[in-house]
Design a protein around this motif. Structure first.
Motif, PDB file in Angstrom:
ATOM      1  N   PHE A  69      -9.788  -0.255   8.180  1.00 54.68           N
ATOM      2  CA  PHE A  69     -10.661  -0.926   7.014  1.00 54.68           C
ATOM      3  C   PHE A  69      -9.612  -1.117   5.972  1.00 54.68           C
ATOM      4  CE2 PHE A  69     -13.010   1.971   9.705  1.00 54.68           C
ATOM      5  CZ  PHE A  69     -14.326   1.318  10.056  1.00 54.68           C
ATOM      6  N   SER A  70      -9.349  -2.497   5.894  1.00 62.89           N
ATOM      7  CA  SER A  70      -8.294  -2.830   4.963  1.00 62.89           C
ATOM      8  C   SER A  70      -8.798  -4.025   4.095  1.00 62.89           C
ATOM      9  CB  SER A  70      -6.873  -3.494   5.744  1.00 62.89           C
ATOM     10  OG  SER A  70      -6.448  -2.337   6.448  1.00 62.89           O
ATOM     11  N   VAL A  71      -8.220  -4.071   2.868  1.00 62.40           N
ATOM     12  CA  VAL A  71      -8.372  -5.204   2.226  1.00 62.40           C
ATOM     13  C   VAL A  71      -7.158  -5.543   1.582  1.00 62.40           C
ATOM     14  CG1 VAL A  71     -10.555  -4.714   1.264  1.00 62.40           C
ATOM     15  CG2 VAL A  71      -8.747  -3.842   0.157  1.00 62.40           C
ATOM     16  N   PHE A  72      -6.876  -7.094   1.181  1.00 58.76           N
ATOM     17  CA  PHE A  72      -5.636  -7.722   0.858  1.00 58.76           C
ATOM     18  C   PHE A  72      -5.755  -8.133  -0.410  1.00 58.76           C
ATOM     19  CE2 PHE A  72      -6.270  -7.939   5.565  1.00 58.76           C
ATOM     20  CZ  PHE A  72      -5.146  -7.160   6.039  1.00 58.76           C
ATOM     21  N   ASP A  73      -4.638  -8.525  -1.070  1.00 56.26           N
ATOM     22  CA  ASP A  73      -4.483  -9.012  -2.621  1.00 56.26           C
ATOM     23  C   ASP A  73      -4.919 -10.496  -2.554  1.00 56.26           C
ATOM     24  OD1 ASP A  73      -1.882  -6.888  -3.451  1.00 56.26           O
ATOM     25  OD2 ASP A  73      -4.064  -6.569  -3.248  1.00 56.26           O
ATOM     26  N   GLY A  74      -4.647 -11.202  -1.195  1.00 59.99           N
ATOM     27  CA  GLY A  74      -4.866 -12.679  -1.060  1.00 59.99           C
ATOM     28  C   GLY A  74      -3.666 -13.595  -1.641  1.00 59.99           C
ATOM     29  N   ALA A  75      -3.744 -14.709  -1.642  1.00 61.79           N
ATOM     30  CA  ALA A  75      -2.622 -15.453  -2.097  1.00 61.79           C
ATOM     31  C   ALA A  75      -2.481 -15.259  -3.611  1.00 61.79           C
ATOM     32  CB  ALA A  75      -2.739 -17.036  -1.840  1.00 61.79           C
ATOM     33  N   ASP A  76      -0.953 -15.132  -3.968  1.00 63.31           N
ATOM     34  CA  ASP A  76      -0.615 -14.866  -5.372  1.00 63.31           C
ATOM     35  C   ASP A  76      -1.144 -13.663  -5.794  1.00 63.31           C
ATOM     36  OD1 ASP A  76       0.781 -17.110  -5.349  1.00 63.31           O
ATOM     37  OD2 ASP A  76      -0.865 -18.416  -5.610  1.00 63.31           O
ATOM     38  N   GLY A  77      -1.776 -12.623  -5.031  1.00 65.71           N
ATOM     39  CA  GLY A  77      -2.406 -11.658  -5.670  1.00 65.71           C
ATOM     40  C   GLY A  77      -3.419 -11.636  -6.503  1.00 65.71           C
ATOM     41  N   ILE A  78      -4.215 -12.637  -6.180  1.00 67.29           N
ATOM     42  CA  ILE A  78      -5.376 -13.023  -6.850  1.00 67.29           C
ATOM     43  C   ILE A  78      -6.513 -11.954  -6.870  1.00 67.29           C
ATOM     44  CG2 ILE A  78      -6.366 -14.358  -4.800  1.00 67.29           C
ATOM     45  CD1 ILE A  78      -7.699 -16.059  -6.887  1.00 67.29           C
ATOM     46  N   PHE A  79      -6.523 -11.281  -5.755  1.00 67.19           N
ATOM     47  CA  PHE A  79      -7.605 -10.081  -5.785  1.00 67.19           C
ATOM     48  C   PHE A  79      -6.949  -8.633  -5.905  1.00 67.19           C
ATOM     49  CE2 PHE A  79      -9.666 -13.707  -3.228  1.00 67.19           C
ATOM     50  CZ  PHE A  79     -10.601 -13.790  -3.753  1.00 67.19           C
ATOM     51  N   LYS A  80      -5.925  -8.612  -6.252  1.00 73.22           N
ATOM     52  CA  LYS A  80      -5.457  -7.229  -6.665  1.00 73.22           C
ATOM     53  C   LYS A  80      -6.233  -6.157  -7.129  1.00 73.22           C
ATOM     54  CE  LYS A  80      -0.990  -4.900  -8.123  1.00 73.22           C
ATOM     55  NZ  LYS A  80      -0.833  -4.354  -6.867  1.00 73.22           N
ATOM     56  N   ASP A  81      -6.391  -5.125  -6.443  1.00 69.57           N
ATOM     57  CA  ASP A  81      -7.282  -4.078  -7.101  1.00 69.57           C
ATOM     58  C   ASP A  81      -8.786  -4.276  -7.403  1.00 69.57           C
ATOM     59  OD1 ASP A  81      -4.786  -2.261  -6.766  1.00 69.57           O
ATOM     60  OD2 ASP A  81      -4.389  -2.787  -8.780  1.00 69.57           O
ATOM     61  N   ARG A  82      -9.204  -5.434  -6.717  1.00 70.62           N
ATOM     62  CA  ARG A  82     -10.683  -5.879  -7.196  1.00 70.62           C
ATOM     63  C   ARG A  82     -11.543  -5.813  -5.799  1.00 70.62           C
ATOM     64  NH1 ARG A  82     -11.819 -10.599  -9.118  1.00 70.62           N
ATOM     65  NH2 ARG A  82      -9.739 -11.697  -8.506  1.00 70.62           N
ATOM     66  N   LEU A  83     -11.097  -5.545  -4.690  1.00 73.36           N
ATOM     67  CA  LEU A  83     -11.834  -5.772  -3.561  1.00 73.36           C
ATOM     68  C   LEU A  83     -12.077  -4.582  -2.868  1.00 73.36           C
ATOM     69  CD1 LEU A  83     -10.096  -8.571  -1.741  1.00 73.36           C
ATOM     70  CD2 LEU A  83     -11.913  -8.835  -3.004  1.00 73.36           C
ATOM     71  N   GLU A  84     -13.310  -4.332  -2.264  1.00 78.88           N
ATOM     72  CA  GLU A  84     -13.778  -3.075  -1.814  1.00 78.88           C
ATOM     73  C   GLU A  84     -14.862  -3.510  -0.419  1.00 78.88           C
ATOM     74  OE1 GLU A  84     -16.094   1.036  -2.948  1.00 78.88           O
ATOM     75  OE2 GLU A  84     -15.906  -0.271  -4.155  1.00 78.88           O
ATOM     76  N   LEU A  85     -14.713  -2.733   0.720  1.00 77.09           N
ATOM     77  CA  LEU A  85     -15.407  -2.989   1.854  1.00 77.09           C
ATOM     78  C   LEU A  85     -16.368  -1.765   2.094  1.00 77.09           C
ATOM     79  CD1 LEU A  85     -12.441  -3.925   4.391  1.00 77.09           C
ATOM     80  CD2 LEU A  85     -14.755  -5.240   3.919  1.00 77.09           C
ATOM     81  N   ASP A  86     -17.450  -2.037   2.424  1.00 73.86           N
ATOM     82  CA  ASP A  86     -18.484  -1.471   2.976  1.00 73.86           C
ATOM     83  C   ASP A  86     -18.281  -0.963   4.594  1.00 73.86           C
ATOM     84  OD1 ASP A  86     -20.993  -0.129   4.204  1.00 73.86           O
ATOM     85  OD2 ASP A  86     -21.987  -0.678   2.306  1.00 73.86           O
ATOM     86  N   HIS A  87     -17.918   0.348   4.799  1.00 70.74           N
ATOM     87  CA  HIS A  87     -17.607   0.799   6.183  1.00 70.74           C
ATOM     88  C   HIS A  87     -18.653   0.322   6.981  1.00 70.74           C
ATOM     89  CE1 HIS A  87     -13.210   2.674   5.083  1.00 70.74           C
ATOM     90  NE2 HIS A  87     -13.748   1.813   4.371  1.00 70.74           N
ATOM     91  N   GLN A  88     -19.833   0.515   6.498  1.00 61.81           N
ATOM     92  CA  GLN A  88     -20.891   0.663   7.591  1.00 61.81           C
ATOM     93  C   GLN A  88     -21.604  -0.814   7.963  1.00 61.81           C
ATOM     94  OE1 GLN A  88     -24.194   3.142   6.475  1.00 61.81           O
ATOM     95  NE2 GLN A  88     -25.834   2.109   7.869  1.00 61.81           N
ATOM     96  N   THR A  89     -21.424  -1.599   6.826  1.00 65.54           N
ATOM     97  CA  THR A  89     -21.990  -3.002   7.155  1.00 65.54           C
ATOM     98  C   THR A  89     -20.901  -4.119   7.054  1.00 65.54           C
ATOM     99  OG1 THR A  89     -22.439  -3.498   4.766  1.00 65.54           O
ATOM    100  CG2 THR A  89     -24.178  -2.246   6.086  1.00 65.54           C
TER     101      THR A  89
END
Length: 435
Positions: free
Chosen positions: A288-308
């Motif tokens: 269950f992983s999130v990544f920062d995206g190209a050039d770190g555009i999403f750093k510390d701003r993404l969250e996954l719902d583990h159920q859906t």
């Protein structure tokens, strides 16, 4: 005399071998929940024929032909209640929604011969199969219905039917060299929306709409086998919005429309800017992983719902505007979603932002199409062998404008080829903190 006797024995042996099949059971493995048809090999029932099927020693089905009248009888065996169907022309037996208790020996008998054909049916447990695989998606999303075949072999036959209209929509016959989709049928509702995978026989339905929602059945007959397996899919298109607007600095959630992720599901979120993976879920491997995206555009701003599997973006920025792609892949289907997100400045209303977004997207698409058409025309113009190619034309040729033009002119169809599941740039990987 001796020669005549030997000749008689030889003819008796030949007739015995060619006229009666040996009672060797053919092994048949079927996933629990799928269906199977056991073929008799009879092309047409003849006058006064009696054909019958036994499960073990129990009679479960019979066809009789007397004075040209064919009578079909399916026994009221509670074990097979409403799940048996006989073909009144060939005697083929179809068993719907196979259960583990259906495993065992099935014998086909015809007049004067017992044990003409025997099938050893084995119901293989699959926790993700329950007879009909329901696939729900938003309108304009696309879906890949999987056959479960790893690689088609010569002699294999696969057909896809749209059950609601009892209509053939795709066919593969490797012996005849047929790999066809029939998108001209039913008032053209499938036009340019069907694709066949020539290696697995899986069917892609592009840009699903209410009139292409319904039940689809795939029939698979492997080379050299005397049975056909069937899988059924219920494709449901849900009316909904795939374009979202949010004020800069706010939180937005991109929804999968799943109520619960299944164990064999794999989810991959991508952001078109930078063509990078931004989140991945693989429950089987506990990923269950999130990544920062190209050039770190999403750093510390993404969250996954583990159920859906839904993805939440916090503290949104204008540079988050763009196309987000989601691939949901399992053993039975792949759903391809596209969501358009627009992040607007706090000084604009949502309605104004929506108007600007639609205008900008339309202008950009028109500009891209115009440029590609110009390049395409320039690229296909006849050029004498001794003529020098200018840099602009060569750039058009190298970029593969035909493919790009086809992709762009699909508009908001939501279709992405299944190959997009391949790994891409991920940036920094982080485990999602959502429990």
């Amino acid at each position: 005399m001796k020669i005549h006797f030997l000749l008689w024995l030889f003819l008796l042996f030949v007739n015995g071998v060619s006229g009666v099949e040996t009672d060797v059971a053919e092994s048949v493995s079927v996933i629990v929940g799928d269906s199977v048809t056991l073929h008799t090999g009879v092309t047409q029932i003849q006058r006064d024929d009696v054909l019958q099927w036994r499960f073990g020693e129990d009679l479960i089905a019979r066809i009789t032909s007397e004075s040209g009248k064919i009578t079909v009888l399916v026994t009221a065996n509670e074990k097979f209640k409403d799940r048996l169907k006989l073909n009144d022309q060939t005697g083929d037996l179809k068993i719907r929604n196979i259960k583990t208790t259906d495993s065992g020996l099935y014998k086909f008998e015809t007049t004067g011969t017992r044990g003409l054909k025997t099938f050893d049916v084995n119901g293989v447990t699959d926790t993700v199969s329950d007879g009909v695989k329901v696939v729900s998606m938003m309108e304009r999303d696309s879906v890949v219905l999987n056959t479960g075949v790893t690689k088609i072999q010569r002699g294999d036959q696969i057909t896809w039917r749209f059950i609601e209209k009892d209509t053939l929509v795709a066919k593969i016959d490797t012996t005849a060299g047929i790999f066809s989709t029939y998108d001209h049928i039913l008032d053209g509702r499938f036009k340019d929306r069907l694709q066949l995978n020539h290696q697995t026989g899986s069917l892609t339905i592009i840009n699903v709409r209410p009139n292409t929602s319904g039940h689809y059945e795939v029939n698979i007959t492997m080379s050299g086998s005397s049975y056909t397996t069937h899988k059924t899919f219920s494709v449901i298109a849900i009316d909904g919005e795939s374009m979202l607007s949010v004020m800069e600095g706010k939180v937005v959630t991109l929804r999968t429309n799943l109520t619960e992720i299944q164990r064999d599901d794999i989810l991959l979120w991508r952001f078109e800017h930078g063509d990078s993976d931004i989140a991945k879920i693989n429950p089987k491997d506990k990923i269950f992983s999130v990544f920062d995206g190209a050039d770190g555009i999403f750093k510390d701003r993404l969250e996954l719902d583990h159920q859906t599997g839904s993805l939440t973006i916090s503290n949104t920025r204008t540079e988050d505007t763009g196309f987000y792609h989601l691939d949901i892949t399992s053993s039975r289907r792949t759903i391809l979603k596209r969501i358009i997100l627009s992040v607007f400045h706090s000084g604009l209303s949502s309605a104004a932002a929506t108007g600007i977004r639609v205008t900008v997207v339309a202008v950009v698409l028109l500009a891209i199409v115009a440029a590609l058409v110009y390049c395409y025309r320039k690229a296909i113009n006849y050029r004498p062998a001794n003529e020098t190619v200018d840099a602009e034309t060569e750039a058009c040729r190298v970029s593969g404008v035909q493919s790009d033009l086809s992709r762009v002119t699909q508009g908001y169809s939501g279709y992405q080829r299944p190959e997009i599941i391949q790994p891409r740039k991920q940036g920094t990987r982080r485990q999602s903190s959502n429990p």
